[in-house]
Design a protein around this motif. Structure first.
Motif, short mmCIF file in Angstrom:
data_model
loop_
_atom_site.label_atom_id
_atom_site.label_comp_id
_atom_site.label_asym_id
_atom_site.label_seq_id
_atom_site.Cartn_x
_atom_site.Cartn_y
_atom_site.Cartn_z
N GLU A 50 0.81 -1.21 0.00
CA GLU A 50 0.00 0.00 0.00
C GLU A 50 0.85 1.27 0.00
O GLU A 50 0.55 2.23 -0.69
CB GLU A 50 -0.91 -0.01 1.22
N ASN A 51 1.93 1.26 0.77
CA ASN A 51 2.79 2.44 0.87
C ASN A 51 4.15 2.23 0.25
O ASN A 51 5.12 2.92 0.59
CB ASN A 51 2.95 2.84 2.34
N GLY A 52 4.25 1.27 -0.65
CA GLY A 52 5.50 1.01 -1.36
C GLY A 52 6.64 0.63 -0.44
O GLY A 52 6.50 -0.22 0.41
N THR A 53 7.76 1.31 -0.61
CA THR A 53 8.98 0.95 0.12
C THR A 53 8.82 1.04 1.63
O THR A 53 9.41 0.25 2.36
CB THR A 53 10.15 1.85 -0.31
N GLU A 54 8.00 1.97 2.11
CA GLU A 54 7.83 2.14 3.55
C GLU A 54 7.24 0.89 4.20
O GLU A 54 7.52 0.61 5.36
CB GLU A 54 6.95 3.35 3.84
N ASP A 55 6.40 0.17 3.48
CA ASP A 55 5.79 -1.05 4.02
C ASP A 55 6.78 -2.21 4.06
O ASP A 55 6.64 -3.11 4.88
CB ASP A 55 4.58 -1.48 3.19
N LEU A 56 7.74 -2.22 3.17
CA LEU A 56 8.62 -3.38 3.01
C LEU A 56 10.02 -3.22 3.60
O LEU A 56 10.62 -4.20 4.01
CB LEU A 56 8.78 -3.72 1.52
N ARG A 60 15.08 0.89 10.07
CA ARG A 60 15.79 0.79 11.35
C ARG A 60 16.78 -0.36 11.38
O ARG A 60 17.52 -0.51 12.35
CB ARG A 60 14.78 0.64 12.50
N SER A 61 16.78 -1.18 10.34
CA SER A 61 17.72 -2.31 10.31
C SER A 61 19.15 -1.80 10.22
O SER A 61 19.42 -0.74 9.65
CB SER A 61 17.41 -3.24 9.13
N LYS A 62 20.06 -2.57 10.78
CA LYS A 62 21.47 -2.19 10.79
C LYS A 62 21.99 -2.01 9.35
O LYS A 62 22.67 -1.04 9.05
CB LYS A 62 22.30 -3.24 11.52
N ALA A 63 21.61 -2.95 8.47
CA ALA A 63 22.08 -2.89 7.08
C ALA A 63 21.64 -1.61 6.39
O ALA A 63 22.40 -1.00 5.64
CB ALA A 63 21.58 -4.10 6.30
N PHE A 64 20.41 -1.16 6.65
CA PHE A 64 19.93 0.07 6.01
C PHE A 64 20.57 1.29 6.67
O PHE A 64 20.95 2.24 5.98
CB PHE A 64 18.40 0.17 6.06
N GLN A 65 20.68 1.28 7.98
CA GLN A 65 21.28 2.42 8.69
C GLN A 65 22.70 2.70 8.21
O GLN A 65 23.10 3.85 8.10
CB GLN A 65 21.29 2.15 10.20
N GLU A 66 23.44 1.64 7.92
CA GLU A 66 24.82 1.79 7.48
C GLU A 66 24.94 2.47 6.12
O GLU A 66 26.00 2.98 5.77
CB GLU A 66 25.53 0.43 7.46
N ILE A 89 17.14 -6.18 5.01
CA ILE A 89 16.46 -4.89 5.13
C ILE A 89 14.94 -5.03 4.95
O ILE A 89 14.21 -4.08 5.22
CB ILE A 89 17.01 -3.82 4.16
N LEU A 90 14.48 -6.20 4.51
CA LEU A 90 13.04 -6.41 4.36
C LEU A 90 12.39 -6.67 5.72
O LEU A 90 12.93 -7.39 6.56
CB LEU A 90 12.77 -7.62 3.46
N LYS A 91 11.22 -6.09 5.91
CA LYS A 91 10.41 -6.41 7.09
C LYS A 91 9.90 -7.82 6.89
O LYS A 91 9.69 -8.27 5.76
CB LYS A 91 9.25 -5.43 7.22
N ARG A 92 9.69 -8.53 7.99
CA ARG A 92 9.25 -9.91 7.90
C ARG A 92 8.22 -10.23 8.98
O ARG A 92 8.24 -9.60 10.01
CB ARG A 92 10.44 -10.85 8.05
N GLY A 104 4.49 -8.30 8.37
CA GLY A 104 4.54 -8.42 9.82
C GLY A 104 3.44 -9.34 10.31
O GLY A 104 2.56 -9.75 9.54
N TYR A 105 3.50 -9.69 11.58
CA TYR A 105 2.47 -10.56 12.13
C TYR A 105 1.55 -9.75 13.03
O TYR A 105 1.99 -9.11 13.98
CB TYR A 105 3.07 -11.72 12.92
N ASP A 106 0.28 -9.78 12.71
CA ASP A 106 -0.75 -9.11 13.51
C ASP A 106 -1.95 -10.06 13.52
O ASP A 106 -2.41 -10.48 12.45
CB ASP A 106 -1.11 -7.76 12.88
N ASP A 107 -2.44 -10.38 14.72
CA ASP A 107 -3.54 -11.34 14.85
C ASP A 107 -4.77 -10.98 14.03
O ASP A 107 -5.44 -11.85 13.49
CB ASP A 107 -3.96 -11.49 16.32
#
Length: 148
Positions: A50-56, A60-66, A89-92, A104-107
């Protein structure tokens, strides 16, 4: 069919996988560290979110921060290459079906993976003759009354 993108050691991924199994949902699991994500596949994920890159992308990951860069600094081609080289760097988890897309996991949100016709059947099946009605039926009644 659901495609479940996971990584080892991810508690949310294990929850999602168990939920899919518990609900007899057919899925294909893809470990993002052992399966090379193809360019078309990454682009498809970006299109479906829905929000492109922001969703995926986990900024905050170390790899992206670097990288010391903003998401807006990347072209699609650069982003695809970045994800291929640094899948961490992908959310999971990422769960995708023909009609649903969940990151992400949401009930509550994971239930969107259940086809609508099955949700209707489940809602109708919960009635006073069900042994569990005193528990789940009352919860539904209370939540419906609160909404009104």
């Amino acid at each position: 069919m659901i495609i479940l993108y996971t990584s080892p050691g991810c508690a949310s991924c294990r929850k999602a996988k168990q939920w899919l199994k518990d609900n007899d949902m057919k899925f294909i699991e893809k470990n993002i560290f052992t399966t090379l994500l193809k360019e078309d596949e990454i682009k498809y994920l970006l299109q479906r979110s829905e929000n492109g890159t922001e969703d995926l992308i986990s900024t905050r990951s170390k790899a992206f921060q670097e990288l010391n860069r903003s998401l807006d600094d990347f072209s699609i081609k650069e982003l695809v290459e970045l994800i291929q080289k640094n899948p961490s760097i992908l959310k999971r988890p990422i769960m995708i079906s023909e009609k649903s897309f969940v990151v992400g996991y949401d009930d509550d949100e994971i239930t969107t993976l259940v086809p609508p016709q099955l949700r209707v059947v489940a809602a109708k099946a919960c009635n006073p003759s069900c042994a569990n009605y005193p528990i789940c039926g009352k919860v539904r009644e209370n939540s419906e009354n609160a909404a009104n």
